[in-house]
Design a protein around this motif. Structure first.
Motif, short mmCIF file in Angstrom:
data_model
loop_
_atom_site.label_atom_id
_atom_site.label_comp_id
_atom_site.label_asym_id
_atom_site.label_seq_id
_atom_site.Cartn_x
_atom_site.Cartn_y
_atom_site.Cartn_z
N GLU A 36 0.83 -1.20 0.00
CA GLU A 36 0.00 0.00 0.00
C GLU A 36 0.87 1.25 0.00
O GLU A 36 0.56 2.23 -0.69
N ALA A 37 1.96 1.22 0.77
CA ALA A 37 2.86 2.37 0.81
C ALA A 37 3.50 2.60 -0.55
O ALA A 37 3.64 3.75 -1.00
N GLU A 38 3.91 1.51 -1.20
CA GLU A 38 4.53 1.64 -2.51
C GLU A 38 3.55 2.27 -3.51
O GLU A 38 3.93 3.12 -4.32
N ASP A 39 2.28 1.87 -3.43
CA ASP A 39 1.26 2.44 -4.32
C ASP A 39 1.09 3.93 -4.07
O ASP A 39 0.96 4.74 -5.02
N ILE A 40 1.08 4.34 -2.79
CA ILE A 40 0.93 5.76 -2.45
C ILE A 40 2.12 6.56 -2.97
O ILE A 40 1.96 7.66 -3.52
N ILE A 41 3.32 6.02 -2.78
CA ILE A 41 4.52 6.73 -3.23
C ILE A 41 4.48 6.94 -4.74
O ILE A 41 4.74 8.04 -5.25
N TRP A 42 4.13 5.91 -5.50
CA TRP A 42 4.06 6.05 -6.95
C TRP A 42 2.94 7.00 -7.37
O TRP A 42 3.08 7.75 -8.34
N GLN A 43 1.84 7.00 -6.62
CA GLN A 43 0.73 7.90 -6.93
C GLN A 43 1.17 9.36 -6.78
O GLN A 43 0.93 10.19 -7.66
N PHE A 44 1.85 9.66 -5.66
CA PHE A 44 2.32 11.02 -5.45
C PHE A 44 3.44 11.37 -6.42
O PHE A 44 3.58 12.53 -6.82
N THR A 45 4.24 10.38 -6.81
CA THR A 45 5.30 10.63 -7.79
C THR A 45 4.70 11.11 -9.11
O THR A 45 5.18 12.09 -9.71
N LYS A 46 3.66 10.43 -9.55
CA LYS A 46 3.01 10.82 -10.81
C LYS A 46 2.32 12.17 -10.69
O LYS A 46 2.44 13.01 -11.59
N TYR A 47 1.62 12.41 -9.59
CA TYR A 47 0.92 13.69 -9.40
C TYR A 47 1.90 14.85 -9.37
O TYR A 47 1.67 15.89 -9.98
N LYS A 48 3.01 14.66 -8.64
CA LYS A 48 3.99 15.75 -8.53
C LYS A 48 4.63 16.03 -9.89
O LYS A 48 4.79 17.20 -10.28
N ALA A 49 5.00 14.97 -10.60
CA ALA A 49 5.63 15.16 -11.92
C ALA A 49 4.68 15.87 -12.87
O ALA A 49 5.08 16.80 -13.60
N LEU A 50 3.40 15.47 -12.86
CA LEU A 50 2.42 16.09 -13.76
C LEU A 50 2.18 17.54 -13.40
O LEU A 50 2.13 18.42 -14.27
N ALA A 51 2.03 17.81 -12.08
CA ALA A 51 1.75 19.18 -11.65
C ALA A 51 2.91 20.10 -11.97
O ALA A 51 2.72 21.24 -12.43
N VAL A 52 4.12 19.64 -11.74
CA VAL A 52 5.30 20.45 -12.03
C VAL A 52 5.45 20.68 -13.53
O VAL A 52 5.81 21.78 -13.99
N MET A 53 5.18 19.66 -14.33
CA MET A 53 5.33 19.77 -15.77
C MET A 53 4.37 20.79 -16.36
O MET A 53 4.73 21.57 -17.24
N LEU A 54 3.13 20.82 -15.86
CA LEU A 54 2.11 21.69 -16.45
C LEU A 54 2.15 23.12 -15.91
O LEU A 54 1.56 24.01 -16.49
N ASN A 55 2.81 23.32 -14.78
CA ASN A 55 2.83 24.64 -14.17
C ASN A 55 3.89 25.51 -14.85
O ASN A 55 5.08 25.16 -14.83
N PRO A 56 3.53 26.65 -15.42
CA PRO A 56 4.50 27.48 -16.15
C PRO A 56 5.31 28.43 -15.28
O PRO A 56 6.24 29.07 -15.77
N ILE A 57 5.00 28.56 -13.99
CA ILE A 57 5.65 29.56 -13.14
C ILE A 57 6.69 28.86 -12.26
O ILE A 57 6.37 27.94 -11.51
N ALA A 58 7.95 29.32 -12.32
CA ALA A 58 9.07 28.64 -11.68
C ALA A 58 8.90 28.50 -10.17
O ALA A 58 9.03 27.41 -9.62
N PHE A 59 8.63 29.61 -9.49
CA PHE A 59 8.55 29.55 -8.03
C PHE A 59 7.39 28.67 -7.56
O PHE A 59 7.49 27.99 -6.56
N LEU A 60 6.30 28.68 -8.29
CA LEU A 60 5.17 27.84 -7.93
C LEU A 60 5.48 26.36 -8.14
O LEU A 60 4.92 25.49 -7.49
#
Length: 448
Positions: free
Chosen positions: A284-308
Motif C-alpha cells: 500500500e505504501a509503494e502504491d501511495i509513493i508512486w501515486q504522489f510521484t506521478k501527481y507531482k511530476a504532472l503538476a510540475v510539468m504543467l505549471n508554467p511559473i518557476a517559483f510555484l
C-alpha cells in the motif's frame, strides 16, 4: 537532586501517556479495529506500554541478579533480604526459573529483587530468551562472580553491557581470599567489568565484594573447668557494603533509573509497532509513493511559473509524508512532516537539494519559454523540453522522499516532542558525573 529525579519521572510518564493516547485514538477512530491483523500484531507492544506506565506509577525499582551457576546469586539476594527466602544448595541449577521478592531497604524505597537461573545451564536457548526478558524489565543489574572470570562469564558480561542497563559487578565468596589478594582482585575486576579492553575502568560503586554465605570457621572454646574444645561457627553474611551501595544509587538516581528504563522499553515497543505496521502495509505504501510521484511530476510539468513549481513540489512532498504516516497509523503533524522533509533533504547527500536547484533553473527556462512562446513558436518546443526534464527530476525527488520517509517513520517515530528517544537524550544530558547513569550516558553516547 530529588527534584531532578521527579522531573525525569514525570517526563517519562508524560511520554508514555502521549503514546498510549495516540494509539487509543487510533482504536476509537477505527484505524486499528478496521485492520484486525494489524491490531493483533501490535497488541503485545501496546500491553507492554501499559505495563511500563503502571510500573512507573507504582515506583517499584527492579534489580535482577545474573551470573553463572554456583556463583551465589540466590545467597546474595537472601543476605540482602536478611532471610533465606530463595532456595540455595550445593547442586548446580537450584534456581530453575526467575523468581522475584519484594525488599524495602530503609523502609523507604520499594525494590523487587529478581533471582535468575545460571546463564550457562542446560537448555541454553530458552534460558537465553528468559534472561533477555528479565534484563529488559530490570532497572539495575547485579552480575555475580566468585573467582577468576571465565570466557563464558566474560561473554555474558559483554552481552549484559549491551543491554543499556546500569550494572554492579558483585564479587561473592571474598572470605575465601586473604586480604593481600583482594586489592589485586579489585583491579582486575575494574578492567574486566568495563566490558572492553579500551573502555574506561568501572567506577568505585560499580564493584562490590561480599560474602553472602561465609564458610564455617573452626573456633577454639575454653570451658570453665579447663577443658578446650573446637566447634564450627558460620560468620554472618558480609553484604553491608553492597546494601549501602544499592541504597546510595537508589537515593541518588533511583527515580531517574526507573524513568530511563521505562523510556527504553517504550522506545523499543514503538519501534516494533512501526516496523510491524510498515511490513504489513508495504505494498500500500509503494502504491501511495508512486501515486504522489506521478501527481507531482504532472503538476510540475504543467505549471508554467518557476517559483510555484518548487512550492507545489514541496507541498506534494509534505502531503506524501503525511499520507504515509496516516497509512501506518503513526502520529504526524504538518510541523513534524516539515521537519522530516528538512531532515531528508539535508541527509540525502545533496541529491534532493540538487533536485530543488535543477527544478528552479529548469522552471526559469520553462517560464521564459512560456512567456515568449507567442512571439516565437519554436519556444513551445523549449517549454516542452524543460517541462519534461523538470517533471522527471520532480518525480525522482518525490519517490526518493517517499522511500526516505518510510525509513524515518520506522526509525524516527520515537523522536519529536515527548518522544521516548528525545526524553532519553534529555535525561542523559542532565545526569551528574558522579552517578552510575553518567557511565551509561558515555556508553550510549554514540546512539544518542
Amino acid at each position: 537532586m530529588r527534584n531532578l529525579q521527579e522531573t525525569h519521572l514525570n517526563r517519562a510518564r508524560a511520554s508514555l501517556r502521549q503514546v498510549l493516547s495516540w494509539y487509543g485514538y487510533l482504536r476509537k477512530s477505527g484505524q486499528l479495529s478496521s485492520n484486525p491483523e494489524l491490531a493483533g500484531l501490535v497488541k503485545p507492544e501496546l500491553e507492554a506500554l501499559n505495563s511500563t506506565l503502571n510500573k512507573l506509577d507504582s515506583s517499584v525499582i527492579r534489580i535482577a541478579a545474573f551470573g553463572l551457576v554456583s556463583r551465589g546469586k540466590s545467597a546474595v539476594l537472601n543476605a540482602l533480604l536478611g532471610d533465606k527466602i530463595l532456595q540455595t544448595g550445593p547442586l548446580n541449577g537450584v534456581t530453575q526459573w526467575p523468581r522475584s521478592v519484594r525488599w524495602q531497604p530503609g523502609g523507604k524505597v520499594l525494590v523487587e529483587l529478581i533471582d535468575t537461573p545460571g546463564l550457562d545451564e542446560i537448555k541454553g536457548e530458552s534460558r537465553a530468551d528468559m534472561a533477555r526478558e528479565v534484563v529488559h524489565q530490570a532497572d539495575l543489574i547485579l552480575f555475580v562472580v566468585s573467582g577468576d572470570i571465565t570466557r563464558t562469564e566474560y561473554q555474558a558480561l559483554l552481552e549484559l553491557r549491551q543491554a543499556q542497563k546500569p550494572l554492579i559487578l558483585v564479587f561473592n565468596k571474598i572470605d575465601l581470599y586473604p586480604d593481600t589478594d583482594q586489592g589485586a582482585i579489585y583491579q582486575n575486576l575494574q578492567q574486566l567489568g568495563a566490558g572492553h579492553p579500551q573502555a574506561k575502568p568501572l567506577l568505585p560503586d560499580e564493584i562490590v565484594m561480599v560474602a553472602a554465605e561465609p564458610a564455617p570457621m573452626e573456633v577454639r572454646v575454653e570451658w570453665p573447668d579447663g577443658r578446650v574444645s573446637y566447634e564450627w561457627e558460620t560468620p554472618p553474611p558480609q553484604v553491608d557494603e553492597l546494601k549501602e551501595t544499592i541504597l546510595n544509587i537508589l537515593n541518588r538516581e533511583g527515580r531517574s533509573l526507573l524513568a530511563l528504563n521505562a523510556l527504553i522499553q517504550a522506545r523499543d515497543a514503538e519501534a516494533a509497532i512501526a516496523q510491524k505496521t510498515i511490513d504489513l502495509r508495504e505494498q500500500e505504501a509503494e502504491d501511495i509513493i508512486w501515486q504522489f510521484t506521478k501527481y507531482k511530476a504532472l503538476a510540475v510539468m504543467l505549471n508554467p511559473i518557476a517559483f510555484l513549481d518548487i512550492l507545489g513540489g514541496t507541498v506534494a512532498d509534505l502531503a506524501l509524508i503525511r499520507a504515509l504516516a496516516r497509512l501506518y497509523g503513526l502520529p504526524m503533524t504538518s510541523y513534524e512532516a516539515g521537519k522530516i522533509l528538512k531532515t531528508i533533504l539535508f541527509s540525502s547527500g545533496g541529491l534532493l537539494l540538487g533536485e530543488l536547484g535543477s527544478s528552479f533553473l529548469l522552471g526559469l527556462g520553462k517560464s521564459t519559454a512560456a512567456i515568449t512562446s507567442g512571439d516565437n513558436p519554436s519556444n513551445i518546443t523549449a517549454f516542452a523540453g524543460s517541462a519534461i526534464a523538470q517533471a522527471g527530476i520532480a518525480g525522482y525527488g518525490a519517490y526518493s522522499v517517499g522511500k526516505a520517509a518510510q525509513v524515518y517513520l520506522e526509525k524516527g517515530c520515537t523522536w519529536g516532542q515527548l518522544g521516548a528517544s528525545s526524553v532519553i537524550q534529555e535525561i542523559l544530558s542532565q545526569v551528574d558525573q558522579n552517578t552510575i547513569l553518567y557511565r551509561l550516558r558515555q556508553e550510549l553516547g554514540i546512539k544518542y
